[in-house]
Design a protein around this motif. Sequence first.
Motif, short mmCIF file in Angstrom:
data_model
loop_
_atom_site.label_atom_id
_atom_site.label_comp_id
_atom_site.label_asym_id
_atom_site.label_seq_id
_atom_site.Cartn_x
_atom_site.Cartn_y
_atom_site.Cartn_z
N ASP A 146 0.83 -1.21 0.00
CA ASP A 146 0.00 0.00 0.00
C ASP A 146 0.86 1.26 0.00
O ASP A 146 0.57 2.22 -0.71
N VAL A 147 1.93 1.26 0.77
CA VAL A 147 2.84 2.40 0.83
C VAL A 147 3.55 2.60 -0.51
O VAL A 147 3.64 3.72 -1.03
N LEU A 148 4.05 1.51 -1.09
CA LEU A 148 4.81 1.60 -2.33
C LEU A 148 3.94 1.96 -3.52
O LEU A 148 4.44 2.49 -4.52
N GLU A 149 2.65 1.69 -3.44
CA GLU A 149 1.75 2.07 -4.53
C GLU A 149 1.44 3.56 -4.50
O GLU A 149 0.93 4.11 -5.47
N ARG A 150 1.75 4.23 -3.39
CA ARG A 150 1.61 5.70 -3.28
C ARG A 150 2.91 6.24 -2.68
O ARG A 150 2.94 6.76 -1.57
N PRO A 151 4.01 6.13 -3.43
CA PRO A 151 5.34 6.38 -2.85
C PRO A 151 5.64 7.84 -2.55
O PRO A 151 6.60 8.13 -1.83
N TYR A 152 4.85 8.76 -3.08
CA TYR A 152 5.10 10.18 -2.85
C TYR A 152 4.27 10.75 -1.70
O TYR A 152 4.45 11.90 -1.32
N ASP A 153 3.36 9.94 -1.15
CA ASP A 153 2.54 10.38 -0.02
C ASP A 153 3.31 10.23 1.28
O ASP A 153 4.33 9.54 1.35
N ASP A 154 2.78 10.84 2.35
CA ASP A 154 3.49 10.84 3.63
C ASP A 154 3.41 9.52 4.38
O ASP A 154 4.39 9.08 4.98
N HIS A 155 2.24 8.90 4.44
CA HIS A 155 2.04 7.66 5.20
C HIS A 155 2.63 7.79 6.61
O HIS A 155 3.58 7.05 6.97
N PRO A 156 2.14 8.71 7.42
CA PRO A 156 2.75 8.94 8.74
C PRO A 156 2.80 7.70 9.62
O PRO A 156 3.70 7.58 10.46
N GLU A 157 1.87 6.77 9.44
CA GLU A 157 1.88 5.55 10.26
C GLU A 157 3.07 4.65 9.94
O GLU A 157 3.39 3.73 10.71
N HIS A 158 3.73 4.91 8.81
CA HIS A 158 4.90 4.12 8.43
C HIS A 158 6.10 5.04 8.17
O HIS A 158 6.94 4.75 7.31
N ALA A 159 6.18 6.10 8.92
CA ALA A 159 7.25 7.08 8.71
C ALA A 159 8.63 6.46 8.83
O ALA A 159 9.59 6.90 8.18
N GLN A 160 8.77 5.42 9.66
CA GLN A 160 10.09 4.81 9.87
C GLN A 160 10.60 4.16 8.58
O GLN A 160 11.82 4.01 8.40
N TRP A 161 9.71 3.80 7.68
CA TRP A 161 10.13 3.17 6.42
C TRP A 161 10.76 4.18 5.45
O TRP A 161 11.35 3.79 4.45
N ALA A 162 10.60 5.46 5.75
CA ALA A 162 11.20 6.50 4.92
C ALA A 162 12.54 6.96 5.47
O ALA A 162 13.16 7.87 4.91
N GLY A 163 12.99 6.36 6.56
CA GLY A 163 14.24 6.77 7.21
C GLY A 163 15.44 5.99 6.71
O GLY A 163 15.39 5.27 5.71
N PHE A 164 16.52 6.12 7.45
CA PHE A 164 17.77 5.44 7.10
C PHE A 164 17.61 3.92 7.23
O PHE A 164 16.83 3.43 8.05
N ALA A 165 18.36 3.20 6.43
CA ALA A 165 18.37 1.75 6.54
C ALA A 165 19.06 1.33 7.83
O ALA A 165 20.05 1.95 8.23
#
Length: 503
Positions: free
Chosen positions: A471-490
């Motif tokens: 769901d997150v990857l299908e809307r990759p430019y949106d914020d998705h605050p509930e999964h904010a950690q997935w936008a951070g450093f590896a």
Amino acid sequence: MNETDTASPATAPANRPDWDWQPGFSALGPAFFTALQPTPLPRPHWVGVSASAAQWLGLPPGWLDSDEALQALTGNQLLPGSQPMATVYSGHQFGVWAGQLGDGRAILLGETGQNIEIQLKGAGRTPYSRGGDGRAVLRSSIREFLCSEAMHALGIPTTRALCVTGSPQPVQRETQETAAVVTRLAPSFVRFGHFEHFAARDMQPELRALADYVIDRYYPACRSHPPAGANAYAGLLQAVAERTAVMLAHWQAVGFCHGVMNTDNMSILGLTIDYGPFQFLDTFDPQHICNHSDAQGRYAFNRQPQVAYWNLFCLAQALMPLIESKDAALAALERYKTVYAVAFLERMRAKLGLANRQGSVQLSESDGALVEQLLGLLAAGRVDYTVFWLRLTEAVASGNFTPVRDLFLDREGWDAWLQAYSALLVHADAGVAAAGMRQSNPRFVLRNHLGELAIRAAEQGDFSVLRQLQDVLERPYDDHPEHAQWAGFAPEWASSIAISCSS
């Protein structure tokens, strides 16, 4: 359905699709494929489904919830009217001629009335399996499913993935794993290697028939408007070179490593195909090798554009009996270099907020140098590629560049670059520039560790992480605050993930 009754017919749902199968590739004749049946798997179950791909295929609502769909897309029964086949091709693997290859674990079910080919990957042995088992494992199937749909959402030309089904059937790789099948979709799965196969065997009637099929189906302008002084086959080479250039520009701009750019893994339509040992960059390392089977680093990230040209040169050699003119072939290939340079700079301008959007953002002849300087700074500092672009986007919107500066060890180098960059932004509307950057710099990409989280959960029978990540990857430019950690450093453990050709 029990383990000894894997291929019995499933109950037909009321909303069964009207497949309206077209002759498509099969019309070329038996020299191009072998007709065969998929090999059933015991006790299949759903792993993941793409509603977006289902809509593109024109499936009626609810059909993918049916047992018929589950059995058919696992290879346990045929879709009504389907005539499955495995196609034959050859190719260069890691720069070496490998001879005959072919669909070793992919079975083409046919082409639908929507002009979309449906292919099952992992559906059993074919005459081209070369000693392999013809199976795919759950781990690699999840990666291909997620990345196919993620690339589509990023606007990158790609094959699609309708679904993944799994089975408890054991499959031996480095360890014992379980089987899975990916249903892949594309207007065509024809590869450079299909042309190489018939050229290498001096089968010129078949080579011509294949080229005519591709031109008539996918590149009709090559016949109606061929390049000046050249024929339709030179036009085909040029069109493929241009599409391949655009695809490579997308890859390099987003930090995507394919990992195994053999000629048999190159789409004649310029689509990203065969998601094996791929990776999105974490830290920006131009020499990064994502494929642990690539001991020589042939397919390192910074080599991808040149490898694509090399592969196109192989395609040109295969087409020479039809093109006939060396000069026409070289002119067609030259278009790759021109188109790639322009397309890559356009992608990077968009990422920097310097795209020409309604004339509101100033362009500069120095943009190319600015991009090269930036990439050098990112490489020297081993800066996280995705995080950098996100921070830069927010900095342009807010005017606060400190969080970006904090990513660099070479602060003086960054300050000098920022001064040059700011000079280009001075005439821009910061809000317009930032808005464009938000649509050019994804917040979420399928980093290796994110795929690994979904795989580990799925191997325990939990597909919720996969669904959330999808769901997150299908809307990759949106914020998705509930999964904010997935936008951070590896995380540190991400560097220990090994992806190889067996993946």
